[in-house]
Design a protein around this motif. Structure first.
Motif, PDB file in Angstrom:
ATOM      1  N   LEU A   1       0.704  -1.090   0.084  1.00 12.94           N
ATOM      2  CA  LEU A   1      -0.002   0.157  -0.077  1.00 12.94           C
ATOM      3  C   LEU A   1       0.932   1.236   0.071  1.00 12.94           C
ATOM      4  O   LEU A   1       0.491   2.126  -0.622  1.00 12.94           O
ATOM      5  N   PRO A   2       1.893   1.414   0.778  1.00 14.16           N
ATOM      6  CA  PRO A   2       2.662   2.598   0.751  1.00 14.16           C
ATOM      7  C   PRO A   2       3.356   2.959  -0.744  1.00 14.16           C
ATOM      8  O   PRO A   2       3.178   4.015  -1.360  1.00 14.16           O
ATOM      9  N   ALA A   3       4.003   1.945  -1.361  1.00 14.20           N
ATOM     10  CA  ALA A   3       4.180   2.093  -2.765  1.00 14.20           C
ATOM     11  C   ALA A   3       3.007   2.409  -3.625  1.00 14.20           C
ATOM     12  O   ALA A   3       3.132   3.245  -4.865  1.00 14.20           O
ATOM     13  N   SER A   4       1.869   1.983  -3.551  1.00 17.55           N
ATOM     14  CA  SER A   4       0.801   2.071  -4.177  1.00 17.55           C
ATOM     15  C   SER A   4       0.397   3.553  -4.053  1.00 17.55           C
ATOM     16  O   SER A   4       0.033   4.400  -5.130  1.00 17.55           O
ATOM     17  N   ARG A   5       0.501   3.972  -2.787  1.00 17.72           N
ATOM     18  CA  ARG A   5      -0.065   5.575  -2.560  1.00 17.72           C
ATOM     19  C   ARG A   5       1.150   6.181  -3.331  1.00 17.72           C
ATOM     20  O   ARG A   5       0.836   7.546  -3.874  1.00 17.72           O
ATOM     21  N   ALA A   6       2.373   5.748  -3.304  1.00 20.47           N
ATOM     22  CA  ALA A   6       3.229   6.813  -4.064  1.00 20.47           C
ATOM     23  C   ALA A   6       3.126   6.947  -5.519  1.00 20.47           C
ATOM     24  O   ALA A   6       3.147   7.720  -6.243  1.00 20.47           O
ATOM     25  N   ARG A   7       2.590   5.911  -6.190  1.00 24.06           N
ATOM     26  CA  ARG A   7       2.481   5.849  -7.424  1.00 24.06           C
ATOM     27  C   ARG A   7       1.041   6.729  -7.878  1.00 24.06           C
ATOM     28  O   ARG A   7       1.017   7.440  -8.920  1.00 24.06           O
ATOM     29  N   LEU A   8       0.115   6.490  -6.948  1.00 20.43           N
ATOM     30  CA  LEU A   8      -1.075   7.409  -6.929  1.00 20.43           C
ATOM     31  C   LEU A   8      -0.798   8.943  -6.939  1.00 20.43           C
ATOM     32  O   LEU A   8      -1.278   9.762  -7.921  1.00 20.43           O
ATOM     33  N   ALA A   9       0.237   9.094  -6.174  1.00 26.10           N
ATOM     34  CA  ALA A   9       0.659  10.527  -6.201  1.00 26.10           C
ATOM     35  C   ALA A   9       1.474  10.981  -7.368  1.00 26.10           C
ATOM     36  O   ALA A   9       1.141  12.258  -7.870  1.00 26.10           O
ATOM     37  N   THR A  10       2.142  10.179  -7.968  1.00 25.49           N
ATOM     38  CA  THR A  10       2.697  10.298  -9.217  1.00 25.49           C
ATOM     39  C   THR A  10       1.636  10.399 -10.451  1.00 25.49           C
ATOM     40  O   THR A  10       1.918  11.250 -11.115  1.00 25.49           O
ATOM     41  N   ALA A  11       0.727   9.617 -10.347  1.00 27.87           N
ATOM     42  CA  ALA A  11      -0.326   9.766 -11.275  1.00 27.87           C
ATOM     43  C   ALA A  11      -1.097  11.286 -11.232  1.00 27.87           C
ATOM     44  O   ALA A  11      -1.337  11.744 -12.155  1.00 27.87           O
ATOM     45  N   ARG A  12      -1.586  11.353 -10.079  1.00 22.81           N
ATOM     46  CA  ARG A  12      -2.050  12.799  -9.938  1.00 22.81           C
ATOM     47  C   ARG A  12      -1.063  13.956 -10.439  1.00 22.81           C
ATOM     48  O   ARG A  12      -1.541  14.638 -10.956  1.00 22.81           O
ATOM     49  N   LYS A  13       0.078  14.039 -10.032  1.00 23.41           N
ATOM     50  CA  LYS A  13       1.153  15.125 -10.575  1.00 23.41           C
ATOM     51  C   LYS A  13       1.052  15.060 -11.843  1.00 23.41           C
ATOM     52  O   LYS A  13       1.463  16.038 -12.676  1.00 23.41           O
ATOM     53  N   ALA A  14       1.039  13.917 -12.454  1.00 21.86           N
ATOM     54  CA  ALA A  14       0.983  13.893 -14.152  1.00 21.86           C
ATOM     55  C   ALA A  14      -0.298  14.191 -14.814  1.00 21.86           C
ATOM     56  O   ALA A  14      -0.477  14.114 -15.974  1.00 21.86           O
ATOM     57  N   GLY A  15      -1.461  14.304 -13.835  1.00 22.29           N
ATOM     58  CA  GLY A  15      -2.598  14.960 -14.511  1.00 22.29           C
ATOM     59  C   GLY A  15      -3.592  13.927 -14.674  1.00 22.29           C
ATOM     60  O   GLY A  15      -4.635  14.163 -15.363  1.00 22.29           O
ATOM     61  N   ILE A  16      -3.441  12.855 -14.227  1.00 20.29           N
ATOM     62  CA  ILE A  16      -4.561  11.680 -14.092  1.00 20.29           C
ATOM     63  C   ILE A  16      -5.874  12.435 -13.034  1.00 20.29           C
ATOM     64  O   ILE A  16      -5.611  12.646 -11.924  1.00 20.29           O
ATOM     65  N   ALA A  17      -6.844  12.545 -13.810  1.00 18.70           N
ATOM     66  CA  ALA A  17      -8.111  12.922 -13.133  1.00 18.70           C
ATOM     67  C   ALA A  17      -8.486  12.201 -11.827  1.00 18.70           C
ATOM     68  O   ALA A  17      -8.282  10.889 -11.900  1.00 18.70           O
ATOM     69  N   GLU A  18      -8.746  12.759 -10.956  1.00 18.52           N
ATOM     70  CA  GLU A  18      -9.188  12.293  -9.684  1.00 18.52           C
ATOM     71  C   GLU A  18     -10.532  11.459  -9.702  1.00 18.52           C
ATOM     72  O   GLU A  18     -10.423  10.344  -9.008  1.00 18.52           O
ATOM     73  N   SER A  19     -11.328  11.704 -10.666  1.00 19.41           N
ATOM     74  CA  SER A  19     -12.375  10.984 -10.928  1.00 19.41           C
ATOM     75  C   SER A  19     -12.223   9.556 -11.395  1.00 19.41           C
ATOM     76  O   SER A  19     -12.799   8.496 -11.064  1.00 19.41           O
ATOM     77  N   LEU A  20     -11.078   9.446 -12.191  1.00 21.69           N
ATOM     78  CA  LEU A  20     -10.761   8.283 -12.658  1.00 21.69           C
ATOM     79  C   LEU A  20     -10.019   7.213 -11.695  1.00 21.69           C
ATOM     80  O   LEU A  20     -10.531   6.050 -11.584  1.00 21.69           O
TER      81      LEU A  20
ATOM     82  N   ALA B   1     -10.768   7.504  -8.331  1.00 27.10           N
ATOM     83  CA  ALA B   1     -12.053   7.449  -7.507  1.00 27.10           C
ATOM     84  C   ALA B   1     -12.853   6.227  -7.900  1.00 27.10           C
ATOM     85  O   ALA B   1     -13.687   5.740  -7.208  1.00 27.10           O
ATOM     86  N   SER B   2     -12.964   6.197  -9.223  1.00 28.38           N
ATOM     87  CA  SER B   2     -13.699   5.131  -9.657  1.00 28.38           C
ATOM     88  C   SER B   2     -13.049   3.584  -9.709  1.00 28.38           C
ATOM     89  O   SER B   2     -13.981   2.700 -10.101  1.00 28.38           O
ATOM     90  N   ASN B   3     -11.831   3.674  -9.168  1.00 27.42           N
ATOM     91  CA  ASN B   3     -11.349   2.485  -9.219  1.00 27.42           C
ATOM     92  C   ASN B   3     -11.484   1.474  -8.096  1.00 27.42           C
ATOM     93  O   ASN B   3     -11.425   2.037  -6.888  1.00 27.42           O
ATOM     94  N   THR B   4     -12.385   0.319  -8.210  1.00 28.77           N
ATOM     95  CA  THR B   4     -12.929  -0.520  -7.182  1.00 28.77           C
ATOM     96  C   THR B   4     -11.740  -0.791  -5.931  1.00 28.77           C
ATOM     97  O   THR B   4     -12.032  -0.952  -4.873  1.00 28.77           O
TER      98      THR B   4
END
Length: 81
Positions: free
Chosen positions: A45-64, A66-69
């Motif tokens: 989970l810590p590495a997953s959170r780090a990748r999510l932060a990278t995705a957000r910084k790269a412009g991946i929409a929060e709605s995308l 948040a839609s991930n189950t």
């Protein structure tokens, strides 16, 4: 492909493919998002959170995100951290 390997119960191959995808250095947001899901399924989970932060910084929409189950089930959404 790493995500599928994680879903099939092959963590070693999943991580190897994850590393290869990141080493390519292309489509950083999309790669980070998929790798976040892969790592979440592997229980890192810590590495997953780090990748999510990278995705957000790269412009991946929060709605995308948040839609991930998987992210919702594991409490990885921004408001749940």
């Amino acid at each position: 492909m790493g995500l599928y390997r994680a879903e099939l119960g092959d963590p070693g191959k999943a991580r190897a493919l994850l590393d290869r995808a990141e080493a390519l250095g292309t489509q950083s947001g999309e790669v980070a998002l998929l790798n976040a899901e892969t790592l979440a399924l592997l229980g890192d989970l810590p590495a997953s959170r780090a990748r999510l932060a990278t995705a957000r910084k790269a412009g991946i929409a929060e709605s995308l995100i948040a839609s991930n189950t998987v992210f919702r089930r594991l409490g990885l959404l921004a408001q749940e951290q």
